[in-house]
Motif scaffolding. Sequence first.
Motif, PDB file in Angstrom:
ATOM      1  N   ILE A 282       0.866  -1.177   0.000  1.00 30.99           N
ATOM      2  CA  ILE A 282       0.000   0.000   0.000  1.00 30.99           C
ATOM      3  C   ILE A 282       0.908   1.235   0.000  1.00 30.99           C
ATOM      4  CG2 ILE A 282      -1.932  -1.149   1.161  1.00 30.99           C
ATOM      5  CD1 ILE A 282      -1.078   0.257   3.750  1.00 30.99           C
ATOM      6  N   ASP A 283       0.343   2.386  -0.335  1.00 32.40           N
ATOM      7  CA  ASP A 283       1.119   3.625  -0.387  1.00 32.40           C
ATOM      8  C   ASP A 283       1.483   4.048   1.036  1.00 32.40           C
ATOM      9  OD1 ASP A 283       2.191   6.146  -0.707  1.00 32.40           O
ATOM     10  OD2 ASP A 283       0.548   6.897  -1.952  1.00 32.40           O
ATOM     11  N   PRO A 284       2.788   4.020   1.388  1.00 35.26           N
ATOM     12  CA  PRO A 284       3.182   4.379   2.753  1.00 35.26           C
ATOM     13  C   PRO A 284       2.765   5.788   3.143  1.00 35.26           C
ATOM     14  CG  PRO A 284       5.031   3.400   1.586  1.00 35.26           C
ATOM     15  CD  PRO A 284       3.936   3.631   0.581  1.00 35.26           C
ATOM     16  N   GLN A 285       2.693   6.688   2.178  1.00 34.59           N
ATOM     17  CA  GLN A 285       2.347   8.080   2.484  1.00 34.59           C
ATOM     18  C   GLN A 285       0.908   8.227   2.969  1.00 34.59           C
ATOM     19  OE1 GLN A 285       4.883  11.175   0.249  1.00 34.59           O
ATOM     20  NE2 GLN A 285       4.404   9.611  -1.284  1.00 34.59           N
ATOM     21  N   ARG A 286       0.077   7.200   2.754  1.00 31.27           N
ATOM     22  CA  ARG A 286      -1.295   7.229   3.274  1.00 31.27           C
ATOM     23  C   ARG A 286      -1.307   7.001   4.786  1.00 31.27           C
ATOM     24  NH1 ARG A 286      -4.053   2.736   0.184  1.00 31.27           N
ATOM     25  NH2 ARG A 286      -5.240   2.722   2.096  1.00 31.27           N
ATOM     26  N   LEU A 287      -0.259   6.346   5.323  1.00 32.74           N
ATOM     27  CA  LEU A 287      -0.212   6.038   6.756  1.00 32.74           C
ATOM     28  C   LEU A 287       0.764   6.908   7.530  1.00 32.74           C
ATOM     29  CD1 LEU A 287      -0.290   2.130   6.664  1.00 32.74           C
ATOM     30  CD2 LEU A 287      -2.177   3.704   7.114  1.00 32.74           C
ATOM     31  N   LEU A 288       1.807   7.391   6.871  1.00 33.13           N
ATOM     32  CA  LEU A 288       2.804   8.215   7.565  1.00 33.13           C
ATOM     33  C   LEU A 288       2.209   9.599   7.861  1.00 33.13           C
ATOM     34  CD1 LEU A 288       5.925   7.320   5.408  1.00 33.13           C
ATOM     35  CD2 LEU A 288       5.480   6.584   7.760  1.00 33.13           C
ATOM     36  N   PRO A 289       2.623  10.221   8.975  1.00 30.42           N
ATOM     37  CA  PRO A 289       2.117  11.570   9.268  1.00 30.42           C
ATOM     38  C   PRO A 289       2.603  12.574   8.220  1.00 30.42           C
ATOM     39  CG  PRO A 289       3.817  10.922  10.845  1.00 30.42           C
ATOM     40  CD  PRO A 289       3.571   9.727   9.971  1.00 30.42           C
ATOM     41  N   ARG A 290       1.805  13.620   8.005  1.00 31.29           N
ATOM     42  CA  ARG A 290       2.215  14.673   7.058  1.00 31.29           C
ATOM     43  C   ARG A 290       3.463  15.355   7.575  1.00 31.29           C
ATOM     44  NH1 ARG A 290      -1.254  15.855   3.043  1.00 31.29           N
ATOM     45  NH2 ARG A 290      -0.253  17.849   2.645  1.00 31.29           N
TER      46      ARG A 290
END
Length: 116
Positions: A107-115
């Motif tokens: 899955i796209d890690p940027q969907r779970l990592l904080p901004r």
Amino acid sequence: WPSTGKVIRGYEPDVHKGIDIDGKRGDPVLAVASGTVVYAGTGIVGLGELLIVKHNEQYLSAYGNNDVLLVGEGDAVQTGQQIARKGSTGTDSVKLHFEIRKDGKPIDPQRLLPRR
């Protein structure tokens, strides 16, 4: 986040199963969540020195192209713990290749990592 640096290549579901984060050789690579190291080695072409951490029955994270691994298979790691040093093994430039898998699927890690 597993590392400082800029995302230089994003997630592409059919082509690139994670993100690449630039940086300098030796920069710290951190565990994004607590878990157990289930793989540490060079057995996957293109990912060089690779660590895979199992967080629970659903999630794994993978950290590739490291210069040095600081933990081994079976080791417990904590959120934010340094687990490797950034490098260029298996690739042409210094970067961290980072993946998250849910139920075995990338899955796209940027969907779970904080901004940032």
